[in-house]
Design a protein around this motif. Structure first.
Motif, short mmCIF file in Angstrom:
data_model
loop_
_atom_site.label_atom_id
_atom_site.label_comp_id
_atom_site.label_asym_id
_atom_site.label_seq_id
_atom_site.Cartn_x
_atom_site.Cartn_y
_atom_site.Cartn_z
N CYS A 53 -0.13 -5.87 -5.97
CA CYS A 53 -0.78 -6.61 -7.06
C CYS A 53 -1.00 -8.07 -6.68
O CYS A 53 -1.99 -8.69 -7.11
N THR A 54 -0.12 -8.66 -5.89
CA THR A 54 -0.24 -10.08 -5.54
C THR A 54 -0.49 -10.28 -4.05
O THR A 54 -0.29 -11.37 -3.53
N GLY A 55 -0.90 -9.21 -3.37
CA GLY A 55 -1.25 -9.35 -1.96
C GLY A 55 -0.07 -9.44 -1.02
O GLY A 55 -0.22 -9.91 0.11
N GLU A 56 1.12 -8.96 -1.47
CA GLU A 56 2.28 -8.96 -0.56
C GLU A 56 2.06 -7.98 0.58
O GLU A 56 2.71 -8.07 1.62
N ILE A 57 1.20 -7.00 0.37
CA ILE A 57 0.79 -6.08 1.41
C ILE A 57 -0.73 -5.97 1.34
O ILE A 57 -1.31 -6.00 0.25
N ASP A 58 -1.39 -5.88 2.49
CA ASP A 58 -2.85 -5.83 2.48
C ASP A 58 -3.33 -4.43 2.13
O ASP A 58 -2.55 -3.47 2.08
N PHE A 59 -4.63 -4.32 1.89
CA PHE A 59 -5.18 -3.04 1.43
C PHE A 59 -5.00 -1.92 2.45
O PHE A 59 -4.57 -0.82 2.07
N PRO A 60 -5.29 -2.15 3.75
CA PRO A 60 -5.05 -1.05 4.72
C PRO A 60 -3.59 -0.63 4.77
O PRO A 60 -3.28 0.56 4.91
N GLY A 61 -2.66 -1.60 4.67
CA GLY A 61 -1.25 -1.25 4.70
C GLY A 61 -0.84 -0.41 3.51
O GLY A 61 -0.08 0.56 3.66
N TYR A 62 -1.33 -0.77 2.32
CA TYR A 62 -0.97 0.00 1.13
C TYR A 62 -1.63 1.38 1.17
O TYR A 62 -1.04 2.38 0.74
N THR A 63 -2.86 1.46 1.70
CA THR A 63 -3.53 2.75 1.85
C THR A 63 -2.71 3.68 2.74
O THR A 63 -2.60 4.89 2.47
N ALA A 64 -2.11 3.12 3.79
CA ALA A 64 -1.27 3.94 4.67
C ALA A 64 -0.05 4.47 3.94
O ALA A 64 0.36 5.62 4.13
N LEU A 65 0.56 3.64 3.07
CA LEU A 65 1.71 4.09 2.29
C LEU A 65 1.32 5.23 1.34
O LEU A 65 2.05 6.22 1.21
N VAL A 66 0.18 5.09 0.69
CA VAL A 66 -0.29 6.15 -0.23
C VAL A 66 -0.56 7.43 0.55
O VAL A 66 -0.24 8.54 0.08
N ARG A 67 -1.13 7.31 1.74
CA ARG A 67 -1.39 8.50 2.55
C ARG A 67 -0.10 9.20 2.95
O ARG A 67 0.00 10.42 2.93
N GLU A 68 0.92 8.40 3.31
CA GLU A 68 2.22 8.99 3.66
C GLU A 68 2.83 9.70 2.45
O GLU A 68 3.39 10.80 2.59
N ALA A 69 2.74 9.10 1.28
CA ALA A 69 3.27 9.74 0.08
C ALA A 69 2.54 11.04 -0.22
O ALA A 69 3.15 12.05 -0.60
N THR A 70 1.23 11.05 -0.05
CA THR A 70 0.43 12.26 -0.26
C THR A 70 0.83 13.34 0.73
O THR A 70 0.97 14.52 0.36
N ASP A 71 1.04 12.96 2.00
CA ASP A 71 1.47 13.93 3.01
C ASP A 71 2.82 14.53 2.64
O ASP A 71 3.05 15.73 2.80
N PHE A 72 3.72 13.68 2.13
CA PHE A 72 5.05 14.17 1.77
C PHE A 72 4.96 15.18 0.63
O PHE A 72 5.58 16.24 0.67
N LEU A 73 4.18 14.86 -0.41
CA LEU A 73 4.03 15.78 -1.54
C LEU A 73 3.27 17.04 -1.15
O LEU A 73 3.37 18.06 -1.82
N SER A 74 2.49 16.97 -0.07
CA SER A 74 1.71 18.12 0.39
C SER A 74 2.49 18.99 1.36
O SER A 74 1.95 19.96 1.89
N GLY A 75 3.75 18.62 1.65
CA GLY A 75 4.59 19.47 2.50
C GLY A 75 4.72 19.01 3.93
O GLY A 75 5.41 19.66 4.73
N ARG A 76 4.11 17.91 4.29
CA ARG A 76 4.20 17.43 5.67
C ARG A 76 5.30 16.38 5.80
O ARG A 76 5.11 15.31 6.39
N SER A 77 6.47 16.67 5.22
CA SER A 77 7.56 15.70 5.21
C SER A 77 8.12 15.46 6.60
O SER A 77 8.55 14.34 6.93
#
Length: 498
Positions: A53-77
């Motif tokens: 929300c305040t730019g503590e992490i940039d957009f590409p970095g946060y996108t990578a976190l969301v992708r990792e979370a999606t992979d985890f919920l999709s079974g690629r833990s």
């Protein structure tokens, strides 16, 4: 967005969100909260959020976190853990020890999540497991949800069915309705073989767009999963029967205390809530031998135009009149339909009506029931004790002296539970109605706050929700808002309903 589920309960959803916060630092706030932030919130400080929300992490970095979370919920833990381990080793080699510690904590959070799953199938990637147990005329269906090789929780259901129905018949009818509002998995495991199994499999396959198999396993890990679910169903039904026996004793005690001809099968409890007559709402909760029947709860928005604001008696009269007129209309439309205790259906006419209030509320309720010709419905009003002390309630009954039960009487505790549940439900309904009105009216209803101050408040906080959350001290920091005005604004958003 993508769908992940189903989850067994709201608690399971909450635990998953907490896990995602710890392991992937993804935000859980609303969009309005996200857009109005000027500095990171507490979740960032305790390492539950990466602070996009305040730019503590940039957009590409946060996108990578969301992708990792999606992979985890999709079974690629496993792949996610391997990537985090490599990143930790690389950060350590680069002497970036703070970054390495962050990766270490995220790895630990992932390991904790997987260790807390309880049952972790080795060969079942995606399945729902159904097991049914019958005893004492009741049925319990235990459902386990497995997604991406992880146990996403379990839940016990108690479907209402004729006592003569076999487990196969109950389970078949339950399954036919279970997936009405949720997508089925690729595999459904059952404890009993149901009729028209192939037909149900074809129907679910058409709905899902992929093959859905329905099996009754006889050996191996799938059989173990069904056996575990069956054990849970047996234990859950045992607890249900114990609760039902306790409830039956309380209902019998209530009948004795109030002089009822028999134990009530349906108790209706009524209460009202408002703030100085505004956003007035009435509510009805229902209880019976099986406990609270929440699908029978009803709320009534008070809408009489000639009603004096704050007139509790008139509100109670309106609620009861609307409720029992509807029952009479339904009876007139279908005179052959009666409440039969032998049938396993929800009774519609109450055996006892409880009013939250004193003698005045009792007389108001009695006047409405008498006017409608319903003089045989038992009625009681529950008045709080001096200083609103629980345990010193007075029970008012028509044409009888008021009674007081002993402070430690289990029947009194039962009456208090009924009264408190009605109070909880009506307060919640009132708050929802009031928040809706506040969202629609904005700051227009706050007394003494003109356009300039409204603009200053919105400019400082960003949204109405943030103003509602703010403390008196925070509101007082807004330019042009005095201490008195800050208190007035705070009280407007936090006034306690009657």
């Amino acid at each position: 967005g993508r769908y992940f589920g189903p989850f067994a309960s709201a608690g399971a959803v909450g635990r998953t969100i907490t896990a995602l916060q710890r392991a992937f630092l993804v935000r859980s706030c609303t969009d309005s909260f996200f857009e109005s932030r000027t500095r990171p919130c507490l979740l960032y400080q305790i390492k539950r959020c990466s602070g996009p929300c305040t730019g503590e992490i940039d957009f590409p970095g946060y996108t990578a976190l969301v992708r990792e979370a999606t992979d985890f919920l999709s079974g690629r833990s496993r792949a996610v853990k391997e990537d985090l381990a490599r990143a930790m080793e690389q950060a350590s080699a680069d002497l970036a020890f703070e970054r390495a510690a962050l990766y270490r904590d995220r790895l630990a959070a992932l390991s904790a999540i997987q260790s807390q799953q309880g049952i972790n199938p080795r060969t079942v990637e995606e399945a729902d497991v159904f097991a049914i147990h019958q005893e004492g005329g009741y049925s319990c269906v235990e459902v386990f949800f497995f997604r991406t090789g992880q146990n996403w929780g379990n839940r016990a259901y108690f479907p209402r069915a004729e006592k003569s129905f076999t487990p196969e018949e109950v389970l078949g009818a339950f399954l036919a309705q279970f997936y009405d509002d949720k997508p089925p998995p690729k595999l459904v495991l059952l404890s009993h073989r149901i009729e028209e199994c192939e037909l149900l499999s074809d129907a679910l396959s058409i709905k899902a767009g992929y093959k859905v198999a329905i099996l009754v396993p006889q050996r191996g890990e799938k059989k173990e999963l069904v056996s575990h679910a069956l054990t849970n169903a047996r234990e859950a039904l045992g607890r249900k029967l114990a609760d039902t026996a306790t409830q039956s004793r309380l209902l019998q005690g209530l009948a004795v205390a109030l002089g009822l001809p028999h134990s009530p099968r349906r108790i209706e409890v009524y209460d009202n809530s408002h703030i100085q007559g505004t956003n007035a709402v009435g509510a009805m909760i229902v209880a019976g031998p099986e406990g609270f029947l929440k699908n029978q709860y009803r709320k009534f928005n008070i809408r009489s135009e000639g009603l004096t604001p704050g007139d509790d008696y008139a509100m109670m009269r309106e609620v009861l009149e609307r409720r029992f007129k509807r029952l009479l209309m339904q009876q007139a439309a279908d005179p052959d339909k009666t409440d039969d205790p032998e049938k396993d259906t929800v009774q519609q006419w109450p055996d006892l009506v409880i009013i939250d209030g004193g003698l005045g509320q009792l007389n108001a309720a009695r006047g409405i029931l008498d006017a409608l010709g319903l003089t045989r419905i038992p009625l009681v009003a529950v008045a709080k004790g001096p200083d609103r002390d629980a345990g010193r309630e007075t029970l008012f009954l028509p044409d009888r002296p008021a009674i007081k039960l002993e402070p430690r009487d289990p029947v009194l505790y039962f009456i208090q539970r009924l009264r408190d549940e009605a109070h909880r439900f009506v307060i919640g309904s009132h708050r929802k109605l009031r928040k809706k009105d506040m969202r629609e009216a904005g700051l227009q209803e706050v007394p003494g706050i003109g356009p300039a101050r409204k603009r200053a408040l919105l400019h400082h906080f960003g949204t109405l929700k943030e103003i509602e959350r703010a403390s008196v001290a925070d509101i007082g920091k807004v330019p042009g808002i005095s201490a008195e005005s800050a208190r007035r604004i705070f009280d407007f958003f936090h006034a306690r309903p009657a």
